[in-house]
Design a protein around this motif. Structure first.
Motif, PDB file in Angstrom:
ATOM      1  N   PHE A  22       0.862  -1.458  -0.059  1.00 56.88           N
ATOM      2  CA  PHE A  22       0.024   0.038  -0.039  1.00 56.88           C
ATOM      3  C   PHE A  22       0.777   1.396   0.056  1.00 56.88           C
ATOM      4  N   LEU A  23       0.167   2.366  -0.447  1.00 60.02           N
ATOM      5  CA  LEU A  23       1.062   3.673  -0.609  1.00 60.02           C
ATOM      6  C   LEU A  23       1.034   4.471   0.660  1.00 60.02           C
ATOM      7  N   LEU A  24       2.094   5.027   1.072  1.00 57.06           N
ATOM      8  CA  LEU A  24       2.183   5.859   2.159  1.00 57.06           C
ATOM      9  C   LEU A  24       2.665   7.193   1.484  1.00 57.06           C
ATOM     10  N   ALA A  25       2.340   8.443   2.148  1.00 60.56           N
ATOM     11  CA  ALA A  25       2.823   9.714   1.652  1.00 60.56           C
ATOM     12  C   ALA A  25       3.550  10.162   2.893  1.00 60.56           C
ATOM     13  N   ARG A  26       4.534  11.064   2.484  1.00 61.78           N
ATOM     14  CA  ARG A  26       5.153  12.043   3.767  1.00 61.78           C
ATOM     15  C   ARG A  26       4.830  13.334   3.388  1.00 61.78           C
ATOM     16  N   ARG A  27       4.470  13.904   4.792  1.00 62.92           N
ATOM     17  CA  ARG A  27       3.713  15.442   4.754  1.00 62.92           C
ATOM     18  C   ARG A  27       4.737  16.129   4.489  1.00 62.92           C
ATOM     19  N   PRO A  28       4.370  17.285   3.402  1.00 70.95           N
ATOM     20  CA  PRO A  28       5.635  18.078   2.913  1.00 70.95           C
ATOM     21  C   PRO A  28       5.795  19.227   4.110  1.00 70.95           C
ATOM     22  N   GLU A  29       6.733  19.953   4.036  1.00 72.48           N
ATOM     23  CA  GLU A  29       6.878  21.257   5.081  1.00 72.48           C
ATOM     24  C   GLU A  29       5.844  22.271   4.878  1.00 72.48           C
ATOM     25  N   GLY A  30       5.399  22.846   5.973  1.00 72.75           N
ATOM     26  CA  GLY A  30       4.398  23.563   5.773  1.00 72.75           C
ATOM     27  C   GLY A  30       3.010  23.311   6.400  1.00 72.75           C
ATOM     28  N   LYS A  31       2.853  22.025   6.575  1.00 73.22           N
ATOM     29  CA  LYS A  31       1.687  21.131   7.076  1.00 73.22           C
ATOM     30  C   LYS A  31       1.930  20.795   8.438  1.00 73.22           C
ATOM     31  N   PRO A  32       1.144  20.864   9.379  1.00 77.68           N
ATOM     32  CA  PRO A  32       1.166  20.054  10.699  1.00 77.68           C
ATOM     33  C   PRO A  32       1.661  18.669  10.409  1.00 77.68           C
ATOM     34  N   TYR A  33       2.576  18.424  11.317  1.00 77.53           N
ATOM     35  CA  TYR A  33       3.332  17.164  11.164  1.00 77.53           C
ATOM     36  C   TYR A  33       3.897  16.732  10.125  1.00 77.53           C
ATOM     37  N   ALA A  34       4.669  17.904   9.775  1.00 83.91           N
ATOM     38  CA  ALA A  34       5.390  17.904   8.392  1.00 83.91           C
ATOM     39  C   ALA A  34       6.545  16.685   8.734  1.00 83.91           C
ATOM     40  N   VAL A  92      -8.670  -0.314  -4.785  1.00 84.18           N
ATOM     41  CA  VAL A  92      -8.128  -1.445  -5.446  1.00 84.18           C
ATOM     42  C   VAL A  92      -7.940  -1.443  -6.852  1.00 84.18           C
ATOM     43  N   GLU A  93      -8.525  -0.207  -7.536  1.00 80.02           N
ATOM     44  CA  GLU A  93      -8.357  -0.115  -9.127  1.00 80.02           C
ATOM     45  C   GLU A  93      -8.259   1.523  -9.301  1.00 80.02           C
ATOM     46  N   TRP A  94      -7.636   1.750 -10.041  1.00 80.47           N
ATOM     47  CA  TRP A  94      -7.325   3.363 -10.532  1.00 80.47           C
ATOM     48  C   TRP A  94      -6.806   3.492 -11.924  1.00 80.47           C
ATOM     49  N   HIS A  95      -6.803   4.484 -12.289  1.00 78.16           N
ATOM     50  CA  HIS A  95      -6.332   4.798 -13.739  1.00 78.16           C
ATOM     51  C   HIS A  95      -4.834   5.688 -13.447  1.00 78.16           C
ATOM     52  N   GLY A  96      -4.038   5.547 -14.290  1.00 76.49           N
ATOM     53  CA  GLY A  96      -2.809   6.638 -13.667  1.00 76.49           C
ATOM     54  C   GLY A  96      -1.834   6.014 -12.915  1.00 76.49           C
ATOM     55  N   GLU A  97      -0.344   6.308 -13.085  1.00 73.47           N
ATOM     56  CA  GLU A  97       0.510   6.153 -12.064  1.00 73.47           C
ATOM     57  C   GLU A  97       0.634   7.340 -10.869  1.00 73.47           C
ATOM     58  N   PRO A  98       0.641   6.703  -9.565  1.00 72.58           N
ATOM     59  CA  PRO A  98       0.704   7.636  -8.613  1.00 72.58           C
ATOM     60  C   PRO A  98       1.954   8.696  -8.734  1.00 72.58           C
ATOM     61  N   HIS A  99       1.905  10.072  -8.607  1.00 67.79           N
ATOM     62  CA  HIS A  99       3.013  10.879  -8.593  1.00 67.79           C
ATOM     63  C   HIS A  99       2.604  11.828  -7.612  1.00 67.79           C
ATOM     64  N   PRO A 100       3.701  12.456  -6.811  1.00 63.98           N
ATOM     65  CA  PRO A 100       3.383  13.340  -5.966  1.00 63.98           C
ATOM     66  C   PRO A 100       3.241  14.857  -6.650  1.00 63.98           C
ATOM     67  N   HIS A 101       2.162  15.170  -6.248  1.00 56.55           N
ATOM     68  CA  HIS A 101       1.789  16.703  -6.921  1.00 56.55           C
ATOM     69  C   HIS A 101       1.719  17.795  -5.746  1.00 56.55           C
ATOM     70  N   GLU A 102       2.153  17.186  -4.667  1.00 53.35           N
ATOM     71  CA  GLU A 102       2.224  18.438  -3.584  1.00 53.35           C
ATOM     72  C   GLU A 102       3.724  18.397  -2.672  1.00 53.35           C
ATOM     73  N   ASP A 103       4.587  17.842  -3.476  1.00 54.85           N
ATOM     74  CA  ASP A 103       5.922  18.111  -2.925  1.00 54.85           C
ATOM     75  C   ASP A 103       6.125  17.139  -1.991  1.00 54.85           C
ATOM     76  N   GLN A 104       5.015  16.067  -1.611  1.00 59.05           N
ATOM     77  CA  GLN A 104       5.391  14.830  -0.782  1.00 59.05           C
ATOM     78  C   GLN A 104       6.080  13.625  -1.430  1.00 59.05           C
ATOM     79  N   GLU A 105       6.738  12.888  -0.459  1.00 59.87           N
ATOM     80  CA  GLU A 105       7.321  11.823  -0.913  1.00 59.87           C
ATOM     81  C   GLU A 105       6.307  10.630  -0.806  1.00 59.87           C
TER      82      GLU A 105
END
Length: 325
Positions: A22-34, A92-105
């Protein structure tokens, strides 16, 4: 006195890859719990449905179009800056490849081996719930006899069953001991967890045989004052009151039954899928559907908010590594 903080409604996505990660994202700078890792998602706008919010957030954050998502669990958590109600969906199903659009890892992870840190505090019980497989097998030696029952459990374990309940309330102690030892050894040989039904044995049996936990009957659940000190706890439920009690006691999961007519009680009242969905909606713990089901019902159970299905007479229908339908 300060007024109670309003609850922020949030959708969170368990985006599941073909390998079960499963996919996890790292919160970017400027947000709570960055810098903290979390499941992708975000706030629900006023007058916006949960599913619409999920689709919008994942398009904005990751550039993917959600095709198929199942409702799952709902967790409420109080952070220093806000009280949030997290509505989790399994995508479980989606179109496209996940890419960070908000500077997140981004990072693909497995529930039993998460290698990134720190995680948002609210996610610990979610990761534990994700470790539960989609099928829960229940023993039935009373009908088949111990020898055939053990063989069927062994066959199901070979095919991918990874969670078993020892449920033999009428078996005498000597026969129960031998059967329990055999099934426990089989389960652990295949890397599966095994829980003993509280109507079959108690905490001492769980400890003596090195089982993984206890599954409480609904009557025993309602009489509990606190969760016992064992690794895994589950409970049988038949209505919203019992499921709420299981949540209060912080059970790891519950089983809700009966969904459909069963061979043993064909004329007894059943919940049906719609009522099951109403009871499960908003549950903080994963729920397995039970009663008259077969492996083909797994997708239907997911659509109605269940974590998976529990099988007893049709336990041999488990198929494939990881128990995917």
């Amino acid at each position: 006195m300060r007024p109670a903080p309003s609850i922020v409604e949030v959708v969170a996505a368990i985006i599941i890859g073909s390998d079960g990660s499963f996919l996890l994202a790292r919160r970017p700078e400027g947000k709570p719990y960055a810098g903290y890792w979390e499941f992708p998602g975000g706030k629900v706008n006023p007058e916006e449905s949960l599913l619409r919010a999920l689709k919008r957030e994942l398009l904005e954050e990751l550039g993917i179009h959600v095709k198929h998502a199942y409702p799952w669990i709902t967790r409420t958590f109080t952070y220093p800056h806000a009280k949030v109600r997290l509505h989790f969906y399994r995508v479980v199903e989606w179109h496209g490849e996940p890419h960070p659009h908000e500077d997140q890892e981004l990072s693909w992870q497995f529930a039993d081996n998460v290698s990134v840190e720190p995680l948002l505090p609210a996610n610990a019980p979610v990761l534990r719930a994700l470790a539960l497989p989609p099928v829960y097998g229940i023993t039935n030696a009373a009908e088949w006899g111990p020898q055939i029952a053990a063989a069927r459990i062994g066959h199901a374990l070979q095919k991918g069953l990874r969670l078993v309940q020892l449920r033999e309330k009428g078996m005498r102690s000597k026969a129960l001991d031998a059967f329990a030892r055999e099934v426990t050894a089989l389960a652990h040989h295949y890397g599966a967890r095994i829980l003993v039904n509280s109507g079959t044995g108690n905490k001492s049996l769980c400890q003596e045989l090195d089982m993984d936990g206890i599954h409480f009957t609904s009557a025993d659940l309602m009489n509990l004052s606190k969760r016992p000190d064992v690794e895994w706890c589950a409970a049988s439920c038949h209505n919203a009151e019992e499921l709420f009690r299981a949540e209060q006691l912080e059970m790891d999961f519950a089983v809700l039954a009966p969904v459909l007519p069963t061979l043993s009680h064909p004329d007894s009242p059943v919940l049906g899928w719609r009522k099951l969905a109403r009871i499960i909606h908003g549950s903080a713990i994963p729920v397995y559907a039970l009663g008259g089901l077969q492996s083909e019902d797994l997708a239907i159970a997911w659509e109605h908010g269940a974590h998976g299905i529990a099988l007893m007479r049709r336990i041999e229908q488990v198929r494939g590594t990881g128990q995917k339908a």
